[in-house]
Design a protein around this motif. Structure first.
Motif, mmCIF file in Angstrom:
data_model
loop_
_atom_site.group_PDB
_atom_site.id
_atom_site.type_symbol
_atom_site.label_atom_id
_atom_site.label_comp_id
_atom_site.label_asym_id
_atom_site.label_seq_id
_atom_site.Cartn_x
_atom_site.Cartn_y
_atom_site.Cartn_z
ATOM 1 N N GLY A 20 -21.630 75.290 26.556
ATOM 2 C CA GLY A 20 -22.752 75.774 25.837
ATOM 3 C C GLY A 20 -24.175 75.235 25.860
ATOM 4 O O GLY A 20 -25.014 75.749 25.153
ATOM 5 N N GLU A 21 -24.354 74.597 26.950
ATOM 6 C CA GLU A 21 -25.503 73.889 27.206
ATOM 7 C C GLU A 21 -26.639 74.725 27.535
ATOM 8 O O GLU A 21 -27.980 74.449 27.487
ATOM 9 C CB GLU A 21 -25.608 72.695 28.085
ATOM 10 C CG GLU A 21 -24.693 71.617 27.477
ATOM 11 C CD GLU A 21 -24.627 70.221 28.373
ATOM 12 O OE1 GLU A 21 -25.210 70.004 29.083
ATOM 13 O OE2 GLU A 21 -23.573 69.527 28.231
ATOM 14 N N PHE A 22 -26.382 75.930 28.345
ATOM 15 C CA PHE A 22 -27.328 76.985 28.576
ATOM 16 C C PHE A 22 -27.427 78.117 27.619
ATOM 17 O O PHE A 22 -28.163 79.020 27.695
ATOM 18 C CB PHE A 22 -26.828 77.533 29.963
ATOM 19 C CG PHE A 22 -26.647 76.563 31.182
ATOM 20 C CD1 PHE A 22 -27.973 75.828 31.496
ATOM 21 C CD2 PHE A 22 -25.583 76.320 31.763
ATOM 22 C CE1 PHE A 22 -27.798 75.054 32.496
ATOM 23 C CE2 PHE A 22 -25.572 75.323 32.704
ATOM 24 C CZ PHE A 22 -26.604 74.829 33.260
ATOM 25 N N ASP A 23 -26.992 77.987 26.491
ATOM 26 C CA ASP A 23 -27.139 78.906 25.424
ATOM 27 C C ASP A 23 -28.283 78.660 24.672
ATOM 28 O O ASP A 23 -28.629 77.638 24.518
ATOM 29 C CB ASP A 23 -25.973 78.851 24.399
ATOM 30 C CG ASP A 23 -24.510 79.121 25.073
ATOM 31 O OD1 ASP A 23 -24.637 79.487 26.089
ATOM 32 O OD2 ASP A 23 -23.555 78.977 24.053
ATOM 33 N N ASN A 24 -28.933 79.813 24.509
ATOM 34 C CA ASN A 24 -30.314 79.870 23.440
ATOM 35 C C ASN A 24 -31.216 78.973 24.147
ATOM 36 O O ASN A 24 -32.197 78.296 23.557
ATOM 37 C CB ASN A 24 -29.922 79.267 22.082
ATOM 38 C CG ASN A 24 -29.067 80.209 21.379
ATOM 39 O OD1 ASN A 24 -28.991 81.282 21.518
ATOM 40 N ND2 ASN A 24 -28.103 79.415 20.712
ATOM 41 N N LEU A 25 -31.457 79.124 25.534
ATOM 42 C CA LEU A 25 -32.647 78.408 26.405
ATOM 43 C C LEU A 25 -33.899 79.094 26.029
ATOM 44 O O LEU A 25 -33.843 80.289 25.618
ATOM 45 C CB LEU A 25 -32.267 78.494 27.569
ATOM 46 C CG LEU A 25 -31.221 77.273 28.003
ATOM 47 C CD1 LEU A 25 -31.122 77.310 29.465
ATOM 48 C CD2 LEU A 25 -31.636 75.855 27.740
ATOM 49 N N PRO A 26 -34.932 78.767 25.958
ATOM 50 C CA PRO A 26 -36.324 79.490 25.677
ATOM 51 C C PRO A 26 -36.433 80.327 26.921
ATOM 52 O O PRO A 26 -36.073 79.995 27.982
ATOM 53 C CB PRO A 26 -37.384 78.362 25.784
ATOM 54 C CG PRO A 26 -36.778 77.025 25.772
ATOM 55 C CD PRO A 26 -35.252 77.177 26.003
ATOM 56 N N GLY A 27 -36.897 81.483 26.536
ATOM 57 C CA GLY A 27 -36.999 82.764 27.528
ATOM 58 C C GLY A 27 -35.783 83.402 27.882
ATOM 59 O O GLY A 27 -35.926 84.387 28.709
ATOM 60 N N THR A 28 -34.767 83.083 27.301
ATOM 61 C CA THR A 28 -33.536 83.831 27.681
ATOM 62 C C THR A 28 -33.701 85.343 27.500
ATOM 63 O O THR A 28 -34.087 85.687 26.263
ATOM 64 C CB THR A 28 -32.262 83.244 26.990
ATOM 65 O OG1 THR A 28 -32.161 82.067 27.071
ATOM 66 C CG2 THR A 28 -30.833 84.079 27.174
ATOM 67 N N GLY A 29 -33.447 86.086 28.374
ATOM 68 C CA GLY A 29 -33.506 87.519 28.276
ATOM 69 C C GLY A 29 -35.024 87.888 28.236
ATOM 70 O O GLY A 29 -35.213 89.295 28.133
ATOM 71 N N LYS A 30 -35.821 87.434 28.627
ATOM 72 C CA LYS A 30 -37.321 87.865 28.759
ATOM 73 C C LYS A 30 -37.447 87.656 30.087
ATOM 74 O O LYS A 30 -36.852 86.952 31.210
ATOM 75 C CB LYS A 30 -38.326 86.680 28.081
ATOM 76 C CG LYS A 30 -38.063 86.826 26.674
ATOM 77 C CD LYS A 30 -39.123 85.818 26.004
ATOM 78 C CE LYS A 30 -39.033 85.725 24.562
ATOM 79 N NZ LYS A 30 -39.608 84.651 23.873
ATOM 80 N N PRO A 31 -38.313 88.860 30.631
ATOM 81 C CA PRO A 31 -38.672 88.740 32.367
ATOM 82 C C PRO A 31 -39.508 87.493 32.617
ATOM 83 O O PRO A 31 -40.205 86.825 31.671
ATOM 84 C CB PRO A 31 -39.622 90.238 32.359
ATOM 85 C CG PRO A 31 -40.137 90.220 31.079
ATOM 86 C CD PRO A 31 -39.147 89.812 30.148
ATOM 87 N N LEU A 32 -39.634 87.358 33.954
ATOM 88 C CA LEU A 32 -40.241 85.903 34.451
ATOM 89 C C LEU A 32 -41.640 86.426 34.283
ATOM 90 O O LEU A 32 -42.249 87.425 34.341
ATOM 91 C CB LEU A 32 -39.870 85.904 35.780
ATOM 92 C CG LEU A 32 -38.542 85.397 36.146
ATOM 93 C CD1 LEU A 32 -38.287 84.950 37.651
ATOM 94 C CD2 LEU A 32 -38.417 83.845 35.476
ATOM 95 N N SER A 33 -42.579 85.364 33.935
ATOM 96 C CA SER A 33 -44.074 85.628 33.637
ATOM 97 C C SER A 33 -44.673 86.258 34.906
ATOM 98 O O SER A 33 -45.755 86.992 34.467
ATOM 99 C CB SER A 33 -44.838 84.365 33.068
ATOM 100 O OG SER A 33 -44.767 83.425 34.468
#
Length: 129
Positions: A20-33
């Motif tokens: 679960g180390e990749f769970d809830n990372l900032p930006g998850t589910g958001k498009p690239l800037s």
């Protein structure tokens, strides 16, 4: 029967995902800037400047060196002696050497060292004019 090979990197990624180390990372589910923008080959320089505070006028050392080399004639014209001109050229050439071998931060530099005799010749010509 096919054999499946998992590299050490793939194994570490799989294990981290399972833990679960990749769970809830900032930006998850958001498009690239920069999604949808045209490709800019200097994107990383602009990104670096933004992260480092472009408003403060900060340039990466290699870009500042490029500008200094462009402005070298004007800089030497403010000097009063040939020795001072040669000293400045030696300092610039040392920074060029460091930049060429990757000892300065910023984009790669392919600037050739400046010829002290040529710089002095130009300095003399501009002084006599």
């Amino acid at each position: 029967m096919a054999h499946w090979y998992e590299s050490a990197v793939d194994r570490r990624i799989r294990e981290a995902r399972e833990q679960g180390e990749f769970d809830n990372l900032p930006g998850t589910g958001k498009p690239l800037s920069d999604h949808g923008r045209e490709y800019d080959e200097d994107w990383w320089i602009k990104d670096w400047l933004q992260r480092e505070g472009a408003g403060s006028g900060v340039l990466p050392p290699t870009l500042a060196l490029r500008r200094e080399v462009e402005d070298l004639p004007a800089a030497v014209d403010r000097l009063r002696s040939e020795e001072a001109v040669r000293d400045l050229v030696a300092e610039v050439n040392e920074r060029i050497r460091k930049a060429r071998v990757g000892l300065l931060d910023g984009p790669a530099v392919l600037l050739p060292p400046r010829d002290p005799d040529e710089v002095v010749r130009g300095w003399r010509e501009r002084r006599s004019a």
